[in-house]
Design an enzyme around this catalytic site. Structure first.
Site, PDB file in Angstrom:
ATOM      1  N   ALA A   8       0.783  -1.333   0.060  1.00 45.52           N
ATOM      2  CA  ALA A   8       0.076  -0.111  -0.110  1.00 45.52           C
ATOM      3  C   ALA A   8       0.821   1.183  -0.034  1.00 45.52           C
ATOM      4  CB  ALA A   8      -1.048   0.082   1.127  1.00 45.52           C
ATOM      5  N   ALA A   9       2.068   1.304  -0.557  1.00 41.56           N
ATOM      6  CA  ALA A   9       3.115   2.358  -0.548  1.00 41.56           C
ATOM      7  C   ALA A   9       3.058   3.292  -1.832  1.00 41.56           C
ATOM      8  CB  ALA A   9       4.641   1.806  -0.262  1.00 41.56           C
ATOM      9  N   ARG A  14      -2.319   7.010 -11.669  1.00 39.04           N
ATOM     10  CA  ARG A  14      -3.136   7.103 -12.665  1.00 39.04           C
ATOM     11  C   ARG A  14      -4.449   7.463 -12.111  1.00 39.04           C
ATOM     12  NH1 ARG A  14      -1.269   0.986 -14.503  1.00 39.04           N
ATOM     13  NH2 ARG A  14      -0.440   1.162 -12.338  1.00 39.04           N
ATOM     14  N   THR A  79       6.961  -3.203  -6.406  1.00 46.85           N
ATOM     15  CA  THR A  79       6.505  -4.095  -5.550  1.00 46.85           C
ATOM     16  C   THR A  79       7.486  -5.012  -4.808  1.00 46.85           C
ATOM     17  OG1 THR A  79       5.773  -5.402  -7.515  1.00 46.85           O
ATOM     18  CG2 THR A  79       4.305  -3.858  -6.567  1.00 46.85           C
ATOM     19  N   GLU A 154       5.188  -7.648 -17.375  1.00 43.14           N
ATOM     20  CA  GLU A 154       4.376  -6.664 -17.014  1.00 43.14           C
ATOM     21  C   GLU A 154       3.848  -6.013 -18.399  1.00 43.14           C
ATOM     22  OE1 GLU A 154       3.145  -5.510 -14.069  1.00 43.14           O
ATOM     23  OE2 GLU A 154       3.861  -7.506 -13.877  1.00 43.14           O
ATOM     24  N   LYS A 346     -34.854  18.754  13.572  1.00 45.47           N
ATOM     25  CA  LYS A 346     -33.305  18.319  14.166  1.00 45.47           C
ATOM     26  C   LYS A 346     -33.543  18.167  15.707  1.00 45.47           C
ATOM     27  CE  LYS A 346     -30.741  20.799  16.376  1.00 45.47           C
ATOM     28  NZ  LYS A 346     -30.089  21.924  16.971  1.00 45.47           N
ATOM     29  N   ASN A 372     -50.855  19.311  16.064  1.00 43.13           N
ATOM     30  CA  ASN A 372     -50.900  19.686  14.557  1.00 43.13           C
ATOM     31  C   ASN A 372     -49.977  20.912  14.638  1.00 43.13           C
ATOM     32  OD1 ASN A 372     -51.698  19.475  11.669  1.00 43.13           O
ATOM     33  ND2 ASN A 372     -52.298  21.577  12.223  1.00 43.13           N
ATOM     34  N   ARG A 435     -50.413  38.999  18.905  1.00 42.62           N
ATOM     35  CA  ARG A 435     -50.202  39.764  17.689  1.00 42.62           C
ATOM     36  C   ARG A 435     -51.194  41.105  17.759  1.00 42.62           C
ATOM     37  NH1 ARG A 435     -53.365  35.334  14.451  1.00 42.62           N
ATOM     38  NH2 ARG A 435     -55.640  36.248  14.746  1.00 42.62           N
TER      39      ARG A 435
HETATM   40  C1  UD1 Z   1       0.520  -5.257 -10.343  1.00 45.34           C
HETATM   41  C2  UD1 Z   1       1.850  -6.360 -10.806  1.00 45.34           C
HETATM   42  C3  UD1 Z   1       0.923  -7.006 -12.110  1.00 45.34           C
HETATM   43  C4  UD1 Z   1      -0.454  -7.476 -11.680  1.00 45.34           C
HETATM   44  C5  UD1 Z   1      -1.235  -6.316 -11.099  1.00 45.34           C
HETATM   45  C6  UD1 Z   1      -2.652  -6.867 -10.423  1.00 45.34           C
HETATM   46  C7  UD1 Z   1       3.887  -5.875 -10.311  1.00 45.34           C
HETATM   47  C8  UD1 Z   1       5.304  -5.367 -10.823  1.00 45.34           C
HETATM   48  N1  UD1 Z   1       2.939  -6.053 -11.146  1.00 45.34           N
HETATM   49  O1  UD1 Z   1       0.830  -4.043 -11.392  1.00 45.34           O
HETATM   50  O2  UD1 Z   1       1.701  -8.064 -12.577  1.00 45.34           O
HETATM   51  O3  UD1 Z   1      -1.177  -7.703 -12.882  1.00 45.34           O
HETATM   52  O4  UD1 Z   1      -0.406  -5.774 -10.033  1.00 45.34           O
HETATM   53  O5  UD1 Z   1      -3.507  -5.753 -10.192  1.00 45.34           O
HETATM   54  O6  UD1 Z   1       3.883  -6.098  -9.171  1.00 45.34           O
HETATM   55  N2  UD1 Z   1       3.204  -0.686  -4.225  1.00 45.34           N
HETATM   56  C9  UD1 Z   1       4.127  -0.575  -3.223  1.00 45.34           C
HETATM   57  N3  UD1 Z   1       5.212   0.018  -3.554  1.00 45.34           N
HETATM   58  C10 UD1 Z   1       5.827   0.149  -4.653  1.00 45.34           C
HETATM   59  C11 UD1 Z   1       4.857   0.051  -5.774  1.00 45.34           C
HETATM   60  C12 UD1 Z   1       3.565  -0.224  -5.433  1.00 45.34           C
HETATM   61  O7  UD1 Z   1       3.630  -0.776  -2.124  1.00 45.34           O
HETATM   62  O8  UD1 Z   1       6.914   0.739  -4.710  1.00 45.34           O
HETATM   63  C13 UD1 Z   1       1.765  -1.065  -4.106  1.00 45.34           C
HETATM   64  C14 UD1 Z   1       0.774  -0.131  -4.814  1.00 45.34           C
HETATM   65  O9  UD1 Z   1       0.462   0.861  -3.558  1.00 45.34           O
HETATM   66  C15 UD1 Z   1      -0.367  -1.035  -5.101  1.00 45.34           C
HETATM   67  C16 UD1 Z   1       0.143  -2.332  -5.302  1.00 45.34           C
HETATM   68  O10 UD1 Z   1       1.631  -2.364  -4.748  1.00 45.34           O
HETATM   69  O11 UD1 Z   1      -1.358  -1.225  -3.992  1.00 45.34           O
HETATM   70  C17 UD1 Z   1       0.410  -2.606  -6.901  1.00 45.34           C
HETATM   71  O12 UD1 Z   1       1.005  -1.381  -7.532  1.00 45.34           O
HETATM   72  P1  UD1 Z   1       0.520  -0.988  -8.834  1.00 45.34           P
HETATM   73  O13 UD1 Z   1       1.599  -0.252  -9.180  1.00 45.34           O
HETATM   74  O14 UD1 Z   1      -0.799  -0.735  -9.027  1.00 45.34           O
HETATM   75  O15 UD1 Z   1       0.892  -2.191  -9.825  1.00 45.34           O
HETATM   76  P2  UD1 Z   1       0.235  -2.646 -11.114  1.00 45.34           P
HETATM   77  O16 UD1 Z   1       0.767  -2.011 -12.191  1.00 45.34           O
HETATM   78  O17 UD1 Z   1      -1.177  -2.762 -11.076  1.00 45.34           O
HETATM   79 MG    MG Z   2      -2.367  -1.974  -9.565  1.00 47.22          MG
END
Ligand code: UD1
Ligand code: MG
Length: 449
Positions: A8-9, A14, A79, A154, A346, A372, A435
């Site tokens: 979740a980092a 997008r 990731t 990817e 309220k 009423n 009144r």
């Molecule tokens: C990723 C997968 C892809 C898969 C897709 C599914 C990779 C390289 N690709 O792509 O194969 O089909 O998810 O939905 O993993 N995040 C971090 N740190 C980072 C980057 C990302 O914690 O440095 C977190 C993001 O917050 C997100 C998750 O990892 O919750 C996925 O990252 P995102 O950039 O959305 O990857 P996708 O391009 O969707």
């Molecule tokens: Mg994604």
């Protein structure tokens, strides 16, 4: 031992948003909270949430829990890098590590259980969920060699042939944690995005397995607002289907939204453009809407609420509200009452069979049964510093355009003259009138200028 890591980092570029992607909500709950909820049933020993972009905001959104630990990834280099940071911060790599993308919020606990089962029964190094998508654009493509996954490419790194492959990586992985940590630091970033991909681990590990599941919407990843709205629609369809099978009619279901917690009784009709939010309970035989918003409220049997807004209130049985009423928090409307058009209530209690039919503001009041309230009546409850109470006894008849300057206490069966400004208490069975008397000046002509 089962550990979970939720990624979740990322910023969620997008999404074009100042809010971190995982804090965007669907049906009232953040993506991250949904992912956490999806793995609770698995009873993990520990959950690591990898945060980075606006990590304070993300951490604050999650209620305290002994099992949840936050790990900060700075900078966010992909990731795979996120899991490198986790493996560095946490020393014990015993058992399984279930890695969930924080932006895949609809994954079902049962699908996760199937993945863990496959992983255990085949003693895999990594097992991950795949599905065939008619439009795989944006996802990593999964390639097998025999029974094992050979590599994941990817979308941005695919050549035109690879891009044809409909089998995608859902972003849900189960690893043998110690085997993962043995190779995690060998990941490279020689790809189009110059990121360290977690998906490259499948080529470095020996026993990489895929669990192909049907694409029923649960694997939808959210990278932009179009996908966010598709997920919202998937959840809403499931919720509405559940209610329809339980005996609720939707006149125009696409225009309505219902929270997951909402309870709706049998033979309730939900008219177009109606939104039931939060912890709302609606009993049987009600007609709700059109154009109605109800949040955190209870609505009893046989009520009709149209074109109105109700917040945090109790609506008992057989009540008509609207059109165009606004019931604000902490109000209780008792059975057989009627709240009509352009009426705001309220923090007030209306006893049985009372009526406020037109153009009124009733605030901080207690209105007795069968009273009423005439059109245009206002409680002047605020003296500039404090709010004050208005009490009106049962069987009273309040003349049109009465103003109650609170605090005020009227007995039972009181009548007020239309247009009165009531500043003094009055006893049971009295007439309160304030009144000036009407003066008729005969043969009066307007001055000529
Ligand atoms: C990723 C997968 C892809 C898969 C897709 C599914 C990779 C390289 N690709 O792509 O194969 O089909 O998810 O939905 O993993 N995040 C971090 N740190 C980072 C980057 C990302 O914690 O440095 C977190 C993001 O917050 C997100 C998750 O990892 O919750 C996925 O990252 P995102 O950039 O959305 O990857 P996708 O391009 O969707
Ligand atoms: Mg994604």
């Amino acid at each position: 031992m089962l550990s979970v890591a939720i990624l979740a980092a990322g910023k969620g570029t997008r999404m074009e948003s100042s809010l971190p992607k995982v804090l965007h909500k669907i049906s009232g709950k953040s993506l991250l909270q949904r992912v956490i909820d999806s793995c609770v049933e698995l009873k993990p020993d520990q959950i690591f949430i990898i945060t980075g972009h606006k990590s304070n905001e993300v951490q604050k959104s999650i209620p305290n829990d002994k099992k949840i630990h936050f790990v900060i990834q700075e900078p966010q280099s992909g990731t795979g890098h996120a899991i490198q940071v986790l493996c560095r911060e946490v020393k014990n790599h015993e058992g399984k590590l279930l890695v969930l993308n924080g932006d895949v919020p609809l994954i079902r606990p049962n699908t996760l259980k199937r993945l863990l089962y496959l992983h255990d029964s085949k003693n895999a190094d990594v097992s991950l969920i795949t599905t065939k998508k008619t439009n795989p654009h944006g996802y990593g493509r999964v390639f097998f060699k025999g029974d094992f996954i050979e590599r994941i490419v990817e979308d941005k790194d695919c050549n035109s042939l690879e891009r044809e492959n409909p089998l995608i990586n859902a972003g849900v992985y189960c690893f043998n944690w110690s085997n993962l940590s043995a190779i995690i630091n060998t990941l490279q970033s020689n790809n189009k995005q110059k990121e360290i991909y977690l998906t490259d681990t499948v080529s470095l590990l020996k026993n990489s397995l895929g669990l192909e599941v049907e694409d029923n919407g649960e694997l939808q990843g959210i990278n932009n607002r179009i996908q966010l709205s598709e997920c919202e629609e998937s959840i809403q369809n499931l919720i509405k289907e559940k209610h329809m099978l339980n005996g609720v009619t939707f006149i125009n279901k696409a225009s309505c939204s219902i929270s997951e917690e909402a309870e709706i009784g049998k033979d309730v009709i939900i008219e177009a453009n109606t939104h039931i939010r939060g912890n709302t309970k609606i009993k049987s035989h009600c007609i709700i809407g059109p154009n109605t918003f109800i949040e955190n409220s209870n609505v009893g049997l046989n009520c009709e609420i149209s074109n109105s807004t109700v917040y945090a209130s109790e609506i008992i049985d057989s009540i008509k509200i609207g059109p165009y009423s606004h019931i604000r928090p902490n109000s209780k409307i008792s059975s057989f009452s009627k709240i009509g058009n352009f009426v705001e209530i309220k923090n007030s209690q209306l006893e049985e069979g009372s009526k406020v039919n037109h153009l009124s503001y009733i605030g901080d009041s207690i209105i007795g049964s069968s009273t009423n309230i005439g059109a245009g009546t206002i409680t002047a409850n605020f003296d500039g510093q404090k709010k004050h109470q208005t009490k009106i006894g049962k069987n009273s008849s309040i003349g049109a355009n009465t103003v109650f300057v609170a605090p005020i206490n009227l007995g039972e069966s009181v009548t007020t003259g239309a247009g009165s400004v009531i500043t003094k208490d009055s006893k049971d069975n009295s007439l309160a009138i304030s009144r000036t008397k009407q003066v008729n000046i005969e043969n009066w002509e307007r001055k000529k200028s």
